[in-house]
Design a protein around this motif. Sequence first.
Motif, mmCIF file in Angstrom:
data_model
loop_
_atom_site.group_PDB
_atom_site.id
_atom_site.type_symbol
_atom_site.label_atom_id
_atom_site.label_comp_id
_atom_site.label_asym_id
_atom_site.label_seq_id
_atom_site.Cartn_x
_atom_site.Cartn_y
_atom_site.Cartn_z
ATOM 1 N N GLN A 45 1.149 3.335 -9.549
ATOM 2 C CA GLN A 45 2.406 3.103 -8.833
ATOM 3 C C GLN A 45 3.146 4.426 -8.722
ATOM 4 O O GLN A 45 3.452 5.075 -9.725
ATOM 5 C CB GLN A 45 3.271 2.068 -9.564
ATOM 6 N N ILE A 46 3.427 4.817 -7.478
ATOM 7 C CA ILE A 46 4.086 6.117 -7.261
ATOM 8 C C ILE A 46 5.517 5.953 -6.754
ATOM 9 O O ILE A 46 6.282 6.902 -6.744
ATOM 10 C CB ILE A 46 3.282 6.984 -6.265
ATOM 11 N N ILE A 47 5.864 4.750 -6.299
ATOM 12 C CA ILE A 47 7.209 4.518 -5.770
ATOM 13 C C ILE A 47 7.786 3.290 -6.460
ATOM 14 O O ILE A 47 7.128 2.247 -6.545
ATOM 15 C CB ILE A 47 7.182 4.329 -4.238
ATOM 16 N N THR A 50 0.842 -1.205 0.000
ATOM 17 C CA THR A 50 0.000 0.000 0.000
ATOM 18 C C THR A 50 0.878 1.255 0.000
ATOM 19 O O THR A 50 0.412 2.340 -0.334
ATOM 20 C CB THR A 50 -0.925 0.041 1.229
ATOM 21 N N GLN A 51 2.151 1.101 0.375
ATOM 22 C CA GLN A 51 3.064 2.244 0.416
ATOM 23 C C GLN A 51 3.512 2.690 -0.980
ATOM 24 O O GLN A 51 4.020 3.784 -1.147
ATOM 25 C CB GLN A 51 4.307 1.903 1.252
ATOM 26 N N THR A 52 3.369 1.800 -1.977
ATOM 27 C CA THR A 52 3.922 2.121 -3.300
ATOM 28 C C THR A 52 2.859 2.539 -4.323
ATOM 29 O O THR A 52 3.203 2.895 -5.443
ATOM 30 C CB THR A 52 4.708 0.930 -3.882
ATOM 31 N N VAL A 53 1.586 2.454 -3.957
ATOM 32 C CA VAL A 53 0.529 2.816 -4.910
ATOM 33 C C VAL A 53 -0.487 3.774 -4.282
ATOM 34 O O VAL A 53 -0.602 3.852 -3.056
ATOM 35 C CB VAL A 53 -0.248 1.563 -5.421
ATOM 36 N N VAL A 54 -1.175 4.526 -5.139
ATOM 37 C CA VAL A 54 -2.377 5.233 -4.696
ATOM 38 C C VAL A 54 -3.550 4.679 -5.514
ATOM 39 O O VAL A 54 -3.356 4.155 -6.616
ATOM 40 C CB VAL A 54 -2.273 6.773 -4.822
#
Lengths: 306, 67
Positions: free
Chosen positions: B62-64, B34-38
């Motif tokens: 994917q933001i990270i 959950t830390q890598t996507v919004v």
Amino acid sequence: MDCTKCGNPNVIIKKEQSGQYLCKDCFIESIEKKVIKTVRKEKLLDKGDKVLVALSGGKDSVTTLEILNSFRELNIIDICAVTVDEGIDNYRQDGVDIAIRHAERLGIEHRVVSLKDTYGITLDEIMQKPNHRGSCSYCGVFRRTIINKAAREMGATKIATGHNLDDEVQAIMMNYLEGNTDNLTKLGAKTESEAEEFTVKIKPLREIPEHEIGLYVVAKELEVHFAGCPYAQQSFRGEVSDVINKLNEAHPTIKYSTLRGYDKIKNALKDDFKKDYSHGRCVKCGEPAANKLCKACSFIEELKGD
Amino acid sequence: MVFTLKYNNVSESREIPQEYYTIKDLIMDLGLSTQTVVSKQNDELVIEDTVINDGDEIKLIQIIYGG
């Protein structure tokens, strides 16, 4: 759950560290207020500063530019930007194009500087060499040198980078675990060097978690380059990041407590461990150097020998 | 009961496997963090605790990226 601040039922984030639920508008406002608070608390900007933003086109640098621009709109600072083109096929150009569009949108002075034009070689070409040291070693050194040189040439008084909370906490833990007390003295919101050729570096996003920066650019519909570098490798930083994120699931304030703890001991670390470097000039390029050649030129010499 | 998943330029139709199936459950099933996507539900940003409904379009951005 409704927005903790305004009651809007359309929430976009549950902040585990505070228990807050926020809607889009309140979340965007909270990020911008927090960055402005960091700028004021850490005295990152002085009236009349010309701030060079190291603008890759990724989420962190675009957010840095976007929020610092609010100070420019108030005529407190001027802003310029530099984008380093490392020469990575099928990857870098998208970020460069996005950076150009943001600079045009805001009407700021912007330069794109390539490794090829500066050093006569691209990162792709370096990675074809048999005895290369790994992409990140070259990229970090060449980028730092190019950005610092651009800051001097463009008359910038500060360099703003997009380092976020995750980057900073990873750096603290990596250097602590490696026993690198010298590097530990160099972290923080504002980094000044005794060598006047090195422009002061500031990190306005230092207290914003990386995930929230990603959410901010999506919520604000800012154009950014979301892609992984093809040369990214499993590094010690990646391993440390995995451990911290795992701990963060059960202890959601751990990144902030690590940062706060470091900030409390930073001055003591500096007093006891800060090294004095001799500041000569690179005989080849004239940039500041501790040895006969600066790190960038010593890499180039080494690559020529391969 | 199906929904459309959009992730990394791929669009696919998926069954809703259980009642109260959330976006967080989906992220876990995909082996993501959950830390890598919004997440977006029908083009609106939402929190990961949101329950997926029949006919929804769920987009994960994917933001990270690792490295």
